[in-house]
Design a protein around this motif. Structure first.
Motif, PDB file in Angstrom:
ATOM      1  N   TYR A   1     120.203 108.645  74.101  1.00  0.00           N
ATOM      2  CA  TYR A   1     120.611 107.689  73.069  1.00  0.00           C
ATOM      3  C   TYR A   1     121.950 107.037  73.417  1.00  0.00           C
ATOM      4  O   TYR A   1     122.230 105.914  73.005  1.00  0.00           O
ATOM      5  CB  TYR A   1     120.683 108.376  71.705  1.00  0.00           C
ATOM      6  N   ALA A   2     122.780 107.733  74.197  1.00  0.00           N
ATOM      7  CA  ALA A   2     124.050 107.142  74.616  1.00  0.00           C
ATOM      8  C   ALA A   2     123.813 105.903  75.475  1.00  0.00           C
ATOM      9  O   ALA A   2     124.649 104.996  75.528  1.00  0.00           O
ATOM     10  CB  ALA A   2     124.870 108.171  75.389  1.00  0.00           C
ATOM     11  N   ASP A   3     122.656 105.858  76.154  1.00  0.00           N
ATOM     12  CA  ASP A   3     122.302 104.693  76.971  1.00  0.00           C
ATOM     13  C   ASP A   3     121.478 103.685  76.177  1.00  0.00           C
ATOM     14  O   ASP A   3     121.620 102.475  76.351  1.00  0.00           O
ATOM     15  CB  ASP A   3     121.503 105.136  78.207  1.00  0.00           C
ATOM     16  N   ILE A   4     120.587 104.196  75.305  1.00  0.00           N
ATOM     17  CA  ILE A   4     119.692 103.313  74.559  1.00  0.00           C
ATOM     18  C   ILE A   4     120.408 102.649  73.385  1.00  0.00           C
ATOM     19  O   ILE A   4     120.295 101.435  73.169  1.00  0.00           O
ATOM     20  CB  ILE A   4     118.478 104.110  74.023  1.00  0.00           C
ATOM     21  N   GLU A   5     121.136 103.452  72.609  1.00  0.00           N
ATOM     22  CA  GLU A   5     121.842 102.964  71.404  1.00  0.00           C
ATOM     23  C   GLU A   5     123.311 103.406  71.470  1.00  0.00           C
ATOM     24  O   GLU A   5     123.749 104.273  70.712  1.00  0.00           O
ATOM     25  CB  GLU A   5     121.169 103.523  70.140  1.00  0.00           C
ATOM     26  N   PRO A   6     124.066 102.847  72.396  1.00  0.00           N
ATOM     27  CA  PRO A   6     125.450 103.324  72.567  1.00  0.00           C
ATOM     28  C   PRO A   6     126.328 103.153  71.325  1.00  0.00           C
ATOM     29  O   PRO A   6     127.093 104.055  70.974  1.00  0.00           O
ATOM     30  CB  PRO A   6     125.963 102.481  73.740  1.00  0.00           C
ATOM     31  N   GLU A   7     126.232 102.013  70.642  1.00  0.00           N
ATOM     32  CA  GLU A   7     127.091 101.780  69.481  1.00  0.00           C
ATOM     33  C   GLU A   7     126.710 102.693  68.320  1.00  0.00           C
ATOM     34  O   GLU A   7     127.584 103.241  67.629  1.00  0.00           O
ATOM     35  CB  GLU A   7     127.017 100.316  69.060  1.00  0.00           C
ATOM     36  N   ALA A   8     125.399 102.852  68.088  1.00  0.00           N
ATOM     37  CA  ALA A   8     124.945 103.729  67.017  1.00  0.00           C
ATOM     38  C   ALA A   8     125.331 105.174  67.320  1.00  0.00           C
ATOM     39  O   ALA A   8     125.755 105.933  66.428  1.00  0.00           O
ATOM     40  CB  ALA A   8     123.434 103.615  66.846  1.00  0.00           C
ATOM     41  N   THR A   9     125.197 105.576  68.581  1.00  0.00           N
ATOM     42  CA  THR A   9     125.565 106.937  68.972  1.00  0.00           C
ATOM     43  C   THR A   9     127.059 107.168  68.764  1.00  0.00           C
ATOM     44  O   THR A   9     127.478 108.229  68.257  1.00  0.00           O
ATOM     45  CB  THR A   9     125.198 107.174  70.451  1.00  0.00           C
ATOM     46  N   LEU A  10     127.868 106.195  69.155  1.00  0.00           N
ATOM     47  CA  LEU A  10     129.309 106.321  68.995  1.00  0.00           C
ATOM     48  C   LEU A  10     129.695 106.477  67.520  1.00  0.00           C
ATOM     49  O   LEU A  10     130.496 107.356  67.161  1.00  0.00           O
ATOM     50  CB  LEU A  10     130.006 105.101  69.588  1.00  0.00           C
ATOM     51  N   MET A  11     129.085 105.658  66.658  1.00  0.00           N
ATOM     52  CA  MET A  11     129.402 105.715  65.237  1.00  0.00           C
ATOM     53  C   MET A  11     128.946 107.052  64.645  1.00  0.00           C
ATOM     54  O   MET A  11     129.655 107.665  63.842  1.00  0.00           O
ATOM     55  CB  MET A  11     128.739 104.556  64.499  1.00  0.00           C
ATOM     56  N   ALA A  12     127.754 107.530  65.048  1.00  0.00           N
ATOM     57  CA  ALA A  12     127.233 108.792  64.531  1.00  0.00           C
ATOM     58  C   ALA A  12     128.167 109.941  64.907  1.00  0.00           C
ATOM     59  O   ALA A  12     128.467 110.819  64.085  1.00  0.00           O
ATOM     60  CB  ALA A  12     125.832 109.045  65.078  1.00  0.00           C
ATOM     61  N   LYS A  13     128.647 109.949  66.136  1.00  0.00           N
ATOM     62  CA  LYS A  13     129.547 111.010  66.567  1.00  0.00           C
ATOM     63  C   LYS A  13     130.871 110.968  65.804  1.00  0.00           C
ATOM     64  O   LYS A  13     131.435 112.005  65.433  1.00  0.00           O
ATOM     65  CB  LYS A  13     129.785 110.901  68.073  1.00  0.00           C
ATOM     66  N   ARG A  14     131.381 109.754  65.555  1.00  0.00           N
ATOM     67  CA  ARG A  14     132.658 109.635  64.844  1.00  0.00           C
ATOM     68  C   ARG A  14     132.530 110.038  63.373  1.00  0.00           C
ATOM     69  O   ARG A  14     133.443 110.652  62.803  1.00  0.00           O
ATOM     70  CB  ARG A  14     133.178 108.203  64.974  1.00  0.00           C
TER      71      ARG A  14
ATOM     72  N   ILE B   1     119.153 111.434  65.114  1.00  0.00           N
ATOM     73  CA  ILE B   1     120.582 111.638  64.869  1.00  0.00           C
ATOM     74  C   ILE B   1     121.055 112.931  65.541  1.00  0.00           C
ATOM     75  O   ILE B   1     122.137 112.979  66.141  1.00  0.00           O
ATOM     76  CB  ILE B   1     120.874 111.684  63.358  1.00  0.00           C
ATOM     77  N   ARG B   2     120.238 113.983  65.427  1.00  0.00           N
ATOM     78  CA  ARG B   2     120.594 115.259  66.053  1.00  0.00           C
ATOM     79  C   ARG B   2     120.757 115.093  67.559  1.00  0.00           C
ATOM     80  O   ARG B   2     121.700 115.623  68.158  1.00  0.00           O
ATOM     81  CB  ARG B   2     119.523 116.316  65.754  1.00  0.00           C
ATOM     82  N   ARG B   3     119.861 114.336  68.188  1.00  0.00           N
ATOM     83  CA  ARG B   3     119.954 114.100  69.629  1.00  0.00           C
ATOM     84  C   ARG B   3     121.186 113.275  69.973  1.00  0.00           C
ATOM     85  O   ARG B   3     121.814 113.490  71.020  1.00  0.00           O
ATOM     86  CB  ARG B   3     118.684 113.413  70.120  1.00  0.00           C
ATOM     87  N   MET B   4     121.535 112.321  69.107  1.00  0.00           N
ATOM     88  CA  MET B   4     122.756 111.545  69.339  1.00  0.00           C
ATOM     89  C   MET B   4     123.980 112.457  69.354  1.00  0.00           C
ATOM     90  O   MET B   4     124.858 112.347  70.213  1.00  0.00           O
ATOM     91  CB  MET B   4     122.914 110.483  68.254  1.00  0.00           C
ATOM     92  N   LEU B   5     124.033 113.360  68.388  1.00  0.00           N
ATOM     93  CA  LEU B   5     125.204 114.228  68.242  1.00  0.00           C
ATOM     94  C   LEU B   5     125.298 115.248  69.385  1.00  0.00           C
ATOM     95  O   LEU B   5     126.392 115.586  69.838  1.00  0.00           O
ATOM     96  CB  LEU B   5     125.159 114.957  66.898  1.00  0.00           C
ATOM     97  N   LYS B   6     124.148 115.739  69.844  1.00  0.00           N
ATOM     98  CA  LYS B   6     124.154 116.740  70.903  1.00  0.00           C
ATOM     99  C   LYS B   6     124.290 116.130  72.288  1.00  0.00           C
ATOM    100  O   LYS B   6     124.699 116.806  73.238  1.00  0.00           O
ATOM    101  CB  LYS B   6     122.864 117.577  70.841  1.00  0.00           C
TER     102      LYS B   6
END
Length: 228
Positions: free
Chosen positions: A161-174, A213-218
């Motif tokens: 997801y860091a490659d597919i949805e970088p902005e969404a992943t960044l926001m989810a982590k923050r 979302i879980r995959r984004m965070l992990k």
């Protein structure tokens, strides 16, 4: 097996050994007519350098190819000895054809090939061992092909997801990091809802599934961003 079924005739191939006259063709046709078969094609050994061979092991491969191109599942020869001069080659041919669901019948003694094979179980054991070796070799070759492909192209990697949805992943982590700092518990669905509020949704235009979302965070952080 050798009886007529009503008026329906079963298709069969006639095996002829060249150089042995028309008597073999007559014998095959007579047997076919009496046993409910219709000869739909003839196959024969080739003449090489003036020598008239029988069904050698080398010729067996060509025979199998020609049989596979035809709908008939029965081969009739006038007498077993005209298929090959050696018992070993006759048994190999009979067993290889039988493995493919093809009956090999001698017009003068319909059970001759089966009886000869039963008398020499050691040949069947050799064929069984050979088949196992061929299967193992094919499996090994397949594994080597896959390994060679991976060595040249690298192992298959699931897109993150860091490659597919970088902005969404960044926001989810923050969002998740902020919740940990503040001590407020935030669920995966709540993170998904917050992303949807600012336009970050899945390919189906719906909020990300909690598992996403879980995959984004992990997973990893986007390459152009680092955690603070």
């Amino acid at each position: 097996m050798l009886q007529k079924v009503g008026a329906e005739l079963k298709p069969a191939l006639a095996f002829l050994r060249r150089g042995f006259g028309v008597a073999q063709r007559s014998a095959i046709q007579a047997f076919a007519a009496a046993s409910g078969f219709e000869i739909v094609a003839e196959i024969s050994t080739a003449i090489d350098g003036g020598v008239i061979p029988a069904m050698t092991l080398a010729a067996l491969t060509d025979l199998l190819v020609r049989v596979d191109l035809n709908s008939a599942r029965t081969i009739i020869v006038s007498t077993a000895s005209l298929l090959s001069d050696t018992g070993f080659e006759r048994i190999v041919c009979y067993e290889r054809l039988r493995e493919r669901g093809i009956d090999l019948i001698s017009a003068d003694a319909p059970d001759a090939f089966a009886a000869e094979s039963d008398e020499h179980p050691e040949v069947r054991k050799i064929l069984a061992a050979s088949a196992q070796f061929d299967a193992a070799s094919a499996s090994s070759a397949s594994r080597l092909t896959v390994s060679a492909r991976r060595a040249s192209t690298g192992p298959a990697r699931r897109r993150r997801y860091a490659d597919i949805e970088p902005e969404a992943t960044l926001m989810a982590k923050r969002i998740y990091q902020s919740s940990r700092v503040s001590g407020e518990r935030v669920t995966l669905r709540e993170i998904s809802a917050k992303l949807a509020e600012v336009g970050f949704v899945g390919a189906n235009k719906k909020p990300f599934h909690p598992e996403a979302i879980r995959r984004m965070l992990k997973g990893h952080w986007p390459r152009n961003k680092t955690s603070q």
